[in-house]
Design an enzyme around this catalytic site. Structure first.
Site, PDB file in Angstrom:
ATOM      1  N   GLY A  86      -6.314  -4.533  -4.735  1.00 56.77           N
ATOM      2  CA  GLY A  86      -6.131  -3.804  -3.465  1.00 56.77           C
ATOM      3  C   GLY A  86      -4.811  -4.350  -2.477  1.00 56.77           C
ATOM      4  N   CYS A  87      -4.486  -3.305  -1.584  1.00 59.72           N
ATOM      5  CA  CYS A  87      -3.272  -3.141  -0.841  1.00 59.72           C
ATOM      6  C   CYS A  87      -3.447  -4.648  -0.073  1.00 59.72           C
ATOM      7  CB  CYS A  87      -2.795  -2.159  -0.253  1.00 59.72           C
ATOM      8  SG  CYS A  87      -4.364  -1.510   0.608  1.00 59.72           S
TER       9      CYS A  87
END
Length: 320
Positions: free
Chosen positions: A129-130
């Site tokens: 994920g970011c």
């Protein structure tokens, strides 16, 4: 040429992925699937690709027609997709959702800075994920050195593209512009994968992370501020980080304060360190759509196919 297929081709991450893949010297895009846009030119949705591709969105797909499949749909879609489709022998999968980030069903968690060898050997990859990417890169050297033994305070600010292409009340321009707000304080979904990686680096000991995510009034990028209490000097901390990332293709430790424009439109993470009394401040910046999503997905694809890690990812930051 590596033949690539994309499922869920209309979103922000798919648009960035297409931009990278159609300019990648070793890749040919076999199909871009989108149920809602079937038959339409890809450039009608991803208007930045006007003049760069004649691809149209496909209404159907043939998984045997590609060597690598990118899943770009929302969280929860990937498991359903494999319940309804058979995975062809030899197909490599890069999943950009969170479904397999726990490394279930034979998936490898694809953070190259700590999983490079495993990524090279895998056929199923869960792209990080970011926020998880930015925060882990800020903390990995400390965990590896056994120095992540106290509470870690983290504040992270993200651009509106992190919420996806579908409009919502907190992404509407008139609300987001000149505005900031906190959401999912101490409960963000990326904490699970962050703790999973850091725990593995420090012998199973789970770190205590207090994370406050913030919605920023800009479109793209993530800026993370993390601090811990430590008796390390700034010189020791800088050496620890530079040694840890000496061989990293895209993660760089800067001697100057980091800012967001150093990384937007690139696959880089730039980190800088400051010492204030007994507090070590770690600043970490990435582009949420590139190093936090599609760029890292291509980086992982390169590793999976034995290509140089930086292939197709020589991007200039939007510094002005």
């Amino acid at each position: 040429m590596i033949k690539a297929g994309i499922i869920g081709g209309a979103g922000y991450t798919a648009g960035e992925l297409l931009r990278l893949l159609i300019n990648h010297p070793e890749v040919e895009v076999a199909f871009v699937h989108s149920t809602s846009n079937a038959g339409a030119p890809v450039s009608d949705v991803h208007e930045g690709l006007v003049g760069e591709t004649d691809l149209t969105f496909a209404s159907d797909y043939d998984l045997s027609a590609c060597d690598v499949l990118f899943l770009c749909q929302g969280h929860g879609f990937s498991r359903k997709f494999w319940e309804e489709n058979e995975m062809p022998a030899g197909l490599k999968v890069v999943d950009l959702a969170q479904d397999y980030r726990d490394e279930s069903d034979g998936y490898v968690y694809g953070l190259p800075e700590v999983k490079r060898d495993a990524v090279k050997a895998c056929t199923r990859l869960a792209n990080p994920g970011c926020f998880a990417t930015a925060i882990q890169l800020a903390l990995l050297p400390l965990a590896a050195a056994g120095k992540l033994d106290g509470e870690v305070h983290v504040t992270g600010i993200t651009g509106s593209t992190g919420a996806g292409v579908k409009p919502g009340s907190t992404t509407h321009f008139s609300w987001r512009n000149n505005n900031m707000s906190v959401y999912k304080a101490f409960e963000h979904q990326h904490l699970k994968e962050i703790k999973q990686t850091l725990s593995a680096l420090q012998g199973g000991k789970e770190p205590e992370i207090s994370f406050i995510p913030v919605r920023g009034d800009f479109a793209r990028g993530i800026f993370v501020m993390a601090d811990i209490t430590t008796d390390m000097s700034i010189e020791e901390a800088v050496k620890l980080y530079k040694d840890f990332y000496a061989d990293a293709a895209f993660t760089h430790v800067s001697d100057r304060p980091v800012d967001l424009k150093q990384v937007v439109n690139t696959n880089k993470c730039v980190i800088s360190l400051e010492k204030h009394g007994n507090k070590l401040l770690i600043l970490s910046a990435i582009d949420n759509l590139l190093k936090g999503a599609s760029g890292q997905a291509v980086q992982n694809m390169n590793l999976m196919f034995g290509l140089p890690e930086k292939t197709g990812l020589a991007l200039k930051p939007s510094a002005f």
